[in-house]
Write a protein that holds these residues in place. Sequence first.
Motif, PDB file in Angstrom:
ATOM      1  N   GLY A   1       6.348   2.975  12.810  1.00  0.00           N
ATOM      2  CA  GLY A   1       5.797   2.396  11.948  1.00  0.00           C
ATOM      3  C   GLY A   1       6.475   0.877  11.566  1.00  0.00           C
ATOM      4  O   GLY A   1       7.753   0.848  11.652  1.00  0.00           O
TER       5      GLY A   1
ATOM      6  N   GLU B   1       6.989  -2.278   3.608  1.00  0.00           N
ATOM      7  CA  GLU B   1       7.303  -2.982   4.876  1.00  0.00           C
ATOM      8  C   GLU B   1       8.262  -4.306   4.733  1.00  0.00           C
ATOM      9  O   GLU B   1       8.315  -5.129   5.558  1.00  0.00           O
ATOM     10  CB  GLU B   1       5.911  -3.498   5.424  1.00  0.00           C
TER      11      GLU B   1
ATOM     12  N   ARG C   1      -3.261  -4.514   9.068  1.00  0.00           N
ATOM     13  CA  ARG C   1      -2.457  -3.308   9.407  1.00  0.00           C
ATOM     14  C   ARG C   1      -3.176  -2.355  10.543  1.00  0.00           C
ATOM     15  O   ARG C   1      -4.264  -1.912   9.789  1.00  0.00           O
ATOM     16  CB  ARG C   1      -1.858  -2.687   8.050  1.00  0.00           C
TER      17      ARG C   1
ATOM     18  N   SER D   1       0.840  -1.280   0.018  1.00  0.00           N
ATOM     19  CA  SER D   1      -0.176   0.173  -0.006  1.00  0.00           C
ATOM     20  C   SER D   1       0.908   1.166   0.002  1.00  0.00           C
ATOM     21  O   SER D   1       1.759   1.291   0.670  1.00  0.00           O
ATOM     22  CB  SER D   1      -0.874   0.041   1.106  1.00  0.00           C
TER      23      SER D   1
ATOM     24  N   GLU E   1       0.035   4.004   1.008  1.00  0.00           N
ATOM     25  CA  GLU E   1      -0.014   4.757   2.454  1.00  0.00           C
ATOM     26  C   GLU E   1       0.837   4.185   3.486  1.00  0.00           C
ATOM     27  O   GLU E   1       1.280   5.020   4.280  1.00  0.00           O
ATOM     28  CB  GLU E   1      -1.732   4.720   2.861  1.00  0.00           C
ATOM     29  N   LYS E   2       1.136   3.004   3.435  1.00  0.00           N
ATOM     30  CA  LYS E   2       2.056   2.361   4.532  1.00  0.00           C
ATOM     31  C   LYS E   2       3.174   2.380   4.251  1.00  0.00           C
ATOM     32  O   LYS E   2       4.447   2.022   5.289  1.00  0.00           O
ATOM     33  CB  LYS E   2       1.385   0.961   4.768  1.00  0.00           C
TER      34      LYS E   2
ATOM     35  N   ASP F   1      -2.697   0.468  13.988  1.00  0.00           N
ATOM     36  CA  ASP F   1      -1.968   1.120  14.761  1.00  0.00           C
ATOM     37  C   ASP F   1      -0.804   0.154  15.503  1.00  0.00           C
ATOM     38  O   ASP F   1      -1.058  -0.768  16.248  1.00  0.00           O
ATOM     39  CB  ASP F   1      -2.398   2.079  15.774  1.00  0.00           C
ATOM     40  N   THR F   2       0.458   0.405  15.422  1.00  0.00           N
ATOM     41  CA  THR F   2       1.463  -0.468  15.596  1.00  0.00           C
ATOM     42  C   THR F   2       2.061  -0.026  17.178  1.00  0.00           C
ATOM     43  O   THR F   2       2.610  -0.938  17.911  1.00  0.00           O
ATOM     44  CB  THR F   2       2.860  -0.251  14.905  1.00  0.00           C
TER      45      THR F   2
END
Length: 119
Positions: A48, A17, A40, A11, A13-14, A42-43
């Motif tokens: 993040g 990863e 996915r 994504s 937005e993320k 809130d971590t």
Amino acid sequence: MELDSAIEPASAEKGNEDWVRVSQDLVLVLDGALDGATARTDTGCAHGVAWFVGQLGEAIVDRAHRLSLAASVAASIPHVAGLHPEYEPKLTATRSDHWRPGVDAGSGRNRADPPGTCR
């Protein structure tokens, strides 16, 4: 031997990863994840998962020049945790408001480990 690699973020937005490094003597692939989570969320970490994976990858590679791969991973985890002390790393997936970032790793090297290390 020739190796190629490619990664893409799931994504935009993320961020990405996943992380990969291929050199003449080392291959390291990290797949970022959230501990216990299937989606996915809130971590609990302001940085993040993408940040965590990138920092961990660089730390492992840096240590792999002088340590075994297992020792490099073991030393890199607390190092990266220390880079963001505001994050409480003892939180577990049982708390619905925080998730721990996690990483699946695959590695290999094209040489013997340094003398005195275990394989």
